[in-house]
Write a protein that holds these residues in place. Sequence first.
Motif, short mmCIF file in Angstrom:
data_model
loop_
_atom_site.label_atom_id
_atom_site.label_comp_id
_atom_site.label_asym_id
_atom_site.label_seq_id
_atom_site.Cartn_x
_atom_site.Cartn_y
_atom_site.Cartn_z
N TRP A 20 0.83 -1.20 0.00
CA TRP A 20 0.00 0.00 0.00
C TRP A 20 0.87 1.26 0.00
N GLY A 21 2.01 1.22 0.70
CA GLY A 21 2.93 2.34 0.64
C GLY A 21 3.51 2.53 -0.75
N TRP A 22 3.83 1.43 -1.40
CA TRP A 22 4.39 1.49 -2.76
C TRP A 22 3.36 2.07 -3.73
N TRP A 23 2.11 1.59 -3.66
CA TRP A 23 1.07 2.13 -4.53
C TRP A 23 0.85 3.62 -4.26
N LEU A 24 0.84 4.03 -2.99
CA LEU A 24 0.65 5.44 -2.66
C LEU A 24 1.80 6.31 -3.17
N ALA A 25 3.03 5.84 -2.98
CA ALA A 25 4.18 6.60 -3.46
C ALA A 25 4.19 6.69 -4.97
N TRP A 26 3.74 5.64 -5.62
CA TRP A 26 3.67 5.59 -7.08
C TRP A 26 2.54 6.46 -7.63
N SER A 27 1.51 6.70 -6.81
CA SER A 27 0.27 7.28 -7.33
C SER A 27 0.41 8.66 -7.95
N ALA A 75 11.95 0.12 2.57
CA ALA A 75 11.85 1.06 3.68
C ALA A 75 11.71 2.49 3.18
N ALA A 76 12.44 2.84 2.13
CA ALA A 76 12.39 4.20 1.60
C ALA A 76 11.02 4.53 1.03
N VAL A 77 10.43 3.60 0.30
CA VAL A 77 9.15 3.89 -0.34
C VAL A 77 8.02 3.96 0.68
#
Length: 541
Positions: free
Chosen positions: A325-332, A478-480
């Motif tokens: 979910w963090g990856w999708w949010l950062a990508w969004s 961790a960064a994303v």
Amino acid sequence: MYNQAQQGLFKGMNRAMSLIALGMVLGTVVLVSLFGEASAQLMQAVRTGLNPLLEWYYVLLVAFLLFFMIWLGVGRYKNVRLGADGESPEFTFFSWVSMLFAAGTGVGILFWSVAQPILQFQANPFMDASVSDAEAAVIAMRLSFFHWGINGWAIFSFVALAMAYFAFRHDLPLTVRSVLYPLLGERVRGRWGDAVDLLAVFGTVFGIATTLGLGVQQMNAGLREVLGWADSVQLQLAIIVVIMTLATLSVVSGVARGVRLLSEANFWLSIAAVLFMLFFGPTQYLIGVTIEATGDYIQQLLRMTFHTNVTHGSDWQAEWTVFFWGWWLAWSPFVGMFIARISRGRTLREFVMGVLLVPTGITLIWIGLFGGTALYQELFQGGGIIAAVDADVSTALFATVKGMGLHPLLAQFVSLMLILLISTYLMTSANAGTLVVTTLLSGGDAEPPVAHRLLWGVCLTLLTAALLLAGGLHTLQAAVIAAAVPFSVVVMAMIWGLLRALHEERFSPRDGARSAAPVEPWMVEDAQDAQAASAPKEGPA
């Protein structure tokens, strides 16, 4: 456009935002390069500290976005168009779908389509010792579908729809800050707006770096399996440079030509890869397990959507759902802007149904065929995939091809085609991300200056290389996760801004006129008595 400089090195760009963003990225590169081990430990500590909060916060936010997008697609605003009322879509349906899928999940799904089902097959909180291996395989597929399915696309689709709505219907620049115009008014043109777009840039650059890092590691593993090239940092850095150079040249040519043609090319390569796995793999099992896992996914969707690991029985929620979910949010921000740019002229119903359902359906088929082939080898052909994944997760895809029992030349050819597919998906994601970062930093210019596109191609290359050198996969994860947290607050503000704007649409409900409630017949006499009792009494004459 918002605050574009009219002269100098930053002509066509927002000077203050560009300087801050460049300082942030280059500062990160320097710190990570000089203090790699300490930086990796710091990022892991931040991730560990955030996990208890994010295990319910991300879950609640993503669940809300899913139901909110479904409501927009079928509710009272479904006929609102992303543009003028009579405007037709800019791209054909096929070009539209191929571009949004390639930019959205191409690289990640190539990396995880085998690795994730195999890792989930070994352990997850939704099975116990009484579950058979066959049932465990279905559960593993279902969990993989969950992290790559409709929930994640709800994040992308919301950010894309909100930006497209304000850009094409209200003629505001195509940036995140425009969505907050109903809340901030003209302040979106000042520091508040700059801060919002900088948070979007912050999430975007780390999302791109994570994507590129995973893809580069997988390409390195493929070249080792096929050509015998040893794993090395030098090889990974060389791959990054080549990919980013080609991606930057593609993005300079623009969306309508370079990005569209590249997206369609790797879409056709993807279809070829899927058909190969279907006909050369265990066809009957693949069809059966994909259908069964899809049904299991649909039945268990609500349960998985609201799973928060409240008992803290394992680290599964933090390692998987929080990361994805963090990856999708950062990508969004960058995927959302890219999808917005190619979606002009579509109604909310067309947009929501297309972005939520079509890529999700393609994703289920992809994971079903690739992940199903790996699980079949584990269940019925003596295994070997688990050992390969546990040793190096980036080798999962190529270990599966190797285990299919193909002629050596055919297996080598297929692996080379998969390496080519990974590289094209990397270029698609990289050029989409570069274009979006420069669009944000130019105040919403759809054609930002070429020199700054080239500059940000270099910056993203340096950041990806630095994070890989600092610790590889775990540092990227961790960064994303950390980068997505501040942008998630912006997402909540965007929801409010979009709702306030939609209320003014002609499809929205209007305030009714207030009227007196009817008086029942048996209440008339009581009302008259009460009126008489309250009337002033006359005194004696």
